[in-house]
Design an enzyme around this catalytic site. Structure first.
Site, PDB file in Angstrom:
ATOM      1  N   ALA A 263     -41.839  19.873  -6.925  1.00  0.00           N
ATOM      2  CA  ALA A 263     -42.484  20.703  -5.900  1.00  0.00           C
ATOM      3  C   ALA A 263     -42.991  19.755  -4.820  1.00  0.00           C
ATOM      4  O   ALA A 263     -43.574  18.709  -5.145  1.00  0.00           O
ATOM      5  CB  ALA A 263     -43.655  21.482  -6.486  1.00  0.00           C
TER       6      ALA A 263
ATOM      7  N   VAL B 174     -45.437  20.119  -2.964  1.00  0.00           N
ATOM      8  CA  VAL B 174     -46.901  20.063  -2.929  1.00  0.00           C
ATOM      9  C   VAL B 174     -47.501  19.340  -4.133  1.00  0.00           C
ATOM     10  O   VAL B 174     -48.707  19.131  -4.171  1.00  0.00           O
ATOM     11  CB  VAL B 174     -47.513  21.486  -2.859  1.00  0.00           C
ATOM     12  CG1 VAL B 174     -47.157  22.159  -1.535  1.00  0.00           C
ATOM     13  CG2 VAL B 174     -47.038  22.352  -4.027  1.00  0.00           C
ATOM     14  N   CYS B 175     -46.696  18.967  -5.098  1.00  0.00           N
ATOM     15  CA  CYS B 175     -47.253  18.403  -6.335  1.00  0.00           C
ATOM     16  C   CYS B 175     -47.159  16.870  -6.372  1.00  0.00           C
ATOM     17  O   CYS B 175     -46.070  16.309  -6.365  1.00  0.00           O
ATOM     18  CB  CYS B 175     -46.520  18.980  -7.546  1.00  0.00           C
ATOM     19  SG  CYS B 175     -47.092  18.260  -9.103  1.00  0.00           S
ATOM     20  N   PRO B 176     -48.313  16.197  -6.442  1.00  0.00           N
ATOM     21  CA  PRO B 176     -48.283  14.733  -6.481  1.00  0.00           C
ATOM     22  C   PRO B 176     -47.590  14.183  -7.724  1.00  0.00           C
ATOM     23  O   PRO B 176     -46.947  13.129  -7.664  1.00  0.00           O
ATOM     24  CB  PRO B 176     -49.767  14.338  -6.474  1.00  0.00           C
ATOM     25  CG  PRO B 176     -50.526  15.556  -6.881  1.00  0.00           C
ATOM     26  CD  PRO B 176     -49.689  16.734  -6.466  1.00  0.00           C
TER      27      PRO B 176
ATOM     28  N   GLN C  14     -44.037  14.398  -7.056  1.00  0.00           N
ATOM     29  CA  GLN C  14     -43.606  13.439  -6.028  1.00  0.00           C
ATOM     30  C   GLN C  14     -43.327  12.070  -6.640  1.00  0.00           C
ATOM     31  O   GLN C  14     -42.457  11.339  -6.177  1.00  0.00           O
ATOM     32  CB  GLN C  14     -44.659  13.305  -4.911  1.00  0.00           C
ATOM     33  CG  GLN C  14     -44.061  12.582  -3.702  1.00  0.00           C
ATOM     34  CD  GLN C  14     -45.065  12.033  -2.716  1.00  0.00           C
ATOM     35  OE1 GLN C  14     -46.271  12.216  -2.862  1.00  0.00           O
ATOM     36  NE2 GLN C  14     -44.560  11.344  -1.699  1.00  0.00           N
TER      37      GLN C  14
END
Ligand SMILES: N[C@@H](CCC(=O)N[C@@H](CS)C(=O)NCC(=O)O)C(=O)O
Length: 303
Positions: free
Chosen positions: A64, A66-68, A71
Site C-alpha cells: 500500500a 500509504v503503509c510504511p 514501503q
C-alpha cells in the site's frame, strides 16, 4: 492463475455506511502497542529448503502506498534491482470494513483478479479471521501467502535472491547482522511504533513519556549520523530502510499539530541531511508520494 487480459475488476468505492470502519474484530488498537501475531511466517530460501525457493517470476508483493511497513519491501526490492524478478502491486489508499481493496486509483490485482485483499488471505486459509494487513508476499506456484511478516520479507529479499539481484547492494552484510538486529529492535520500539504510541497515549503523562522516548531516540540518531553517512557506516543497510520510512512521514503525519515535537525534522541537522540524501535515491523517493519541495534541497552528504 494470472489475470492478464479482460476488464480489470475493482472493488466498489469505499462505503463506511454500508461496511463500517475497518478494525472491529480485526485490528486491535490499544494505548500500548503489542505487536500482533502475523500468522503467515514462511521464508523464502535460495536453496528451496524452506519449501519456497527464490525464483524469478514466482512471487508477488501486495503493498500500500500509504503503509510504511509495505514501503520497506518496495524499497528493498528496488535497492536490489529485483523489479523484473518479484512483481509488486498496490491496494487502494482507503479502507472501509472490508479492509484493503483494489480500486482504480492504484490498479487491479494483477495476479488473482481479486477485488479485496481479504480474498488473498481467504485463499490461503479459508475463513481467516485476523489482520488483513500489507505487506503480503504471495506465491504464484502454490497459490498462497508465504508471509505477511514484514521484517522477514525484507530480509529474504535482501539476502536470498542474489542470483537475480541486478545491483551489488548488500543490505544485510554478515559481519553487521548483530548490530543491525539490535538497531532494528530499538528503532521498531522507540521510533517506528514509538510515533504511533504518542498518538494513542491514554493519559497526558503517558503521552509525555512516549514523546520523550521518540525525541531522545531522534537525538541519539542525529548524533550517530554526525559522524557517519548511514546508520552502520558508509553503505545503506536494512536499518536505514527501517528508519527512513518513519522519518519521511514525521512532519506530515506523526508530528502533525506538533504532537511529538515543537520543531520539524529539519531541527535535527544530521538526521535531516541523511533523510534528504536517501530521498534522492529512486528506491526511496519513487516508492512514496512526492514529499514537500524542501526534501529536494541540497544535503551536503554526497561523495
Ligand atoms: N505493524 C505491522 C506492520 C504491518 C501493518 O501494520 N500494516 C498496516 C498498514 S501500515 C495494515 O495493513 N494494518 C491492518 C491490520 O494490521 O489489520 C507489524 O508490526 O508488522
Amino acid at each position: 492463475m494470472t489475470v492478464t487480459t479482460g476488464t480489470p475488476i475493482y472493488a466498489s468505492p469505499v462505503d463506511h455506511v454500508s461496511y463500517g470502519q475497518y478494525g472491529p474484530g480485526r485490528l486491535h488498537l490499544s494505548a500500548g502497542w503489542t505487536r500482533p501475531v502475523y500468522p503467515f511466517q514462511d521464508r523464502i530460501t535460495a536453496d528451496g529448503s524452506s519449501g519456497y525457493r527464490a525464483e524469478p517470476g514466482r512471487y508477488h508483493l501486495y503493498a500500500a502506498w500509504v503503509c510504511p511497513y509495505a514501503q520497506r519491501v518496495a524499497i528493498v526490492r528496488k535497492l536490489k534491482g529485483l523489479e523484473e524478478v518479484i512483481s509488486l502491486s498496490y491496494v487502494d489508499d482507503e479502507r472501509d470494513g472490508r479492509g484493503w481493496a483494489f480500486r482504480q486509483r492504484r490498479g487491479a490485482d494483477p495476479v488473482n483478479g481479486f477485488t479485496l485483499l481479504e480474498q488473498v488471505y481467504d485463499a490461503t486459509e479459508k475463513g481467516y479471521p485476523g489482520h488483513i494487513s500489507v505487506p503480503v508476499l504471495w506465491d504464484r506456484r502454490q497459490g498462497r501467502i508465504v508471509s505477511n511478516n514484514f521484517p522477514d520479507i525484507t530480509i529474504d529479499l535482501a539476502t536470498q535472491f542474489e542470483e537475480w539481484a541486478t545491483t551489488s547492494a548488500d543490505l544485510y552484510p554478515e559481519p553487521l547482522r548483530p548490530e543491525i538486529n539490535k538497531l532494528n529492535a530499538w528503532l521498531y520500539h522507540d521510533v517506528n511504533t514509538g510515533v504511533s504510541r504518542v498518538a494513542r497515549a491514554a493519559t497526558g503523562e503517558e503521552r509525555a513519556d512516549e514523546r520523550r522516548r521518540v525525541l531522545s531516540a531522534l537525538e541519539r540518531l542525529d548524533e550517530r549520523l554526525a559522524g557517519q553517512r548511514f546508520l552502520t557506516g558508509d553503505t545503506v543497510t536494512e536499518a536505514d530502510v527501517r528508519l527512513w520510512v518513519t522519518l519521511a512521514r514525521f512532519d506530515s503525519e506523526y508530528n502533525r499539530d506538533h504532537l511529538i515535537s515543537e520543531g520539524d525534522l529539519s531541527g535535527f541537522e544530521h538526521l535531516w541531511g541523511y533523510a534528504r540524501d536517501l530521498y534522492q535515491r529512486p528506491a526511496f523517493g519513487e516508492t512514496i508520494e512526492a514529499l514537500p519541495a524542501e526534501w529536494n534541497t541540497p544535503h551536503g552528504r554526497g561523495r
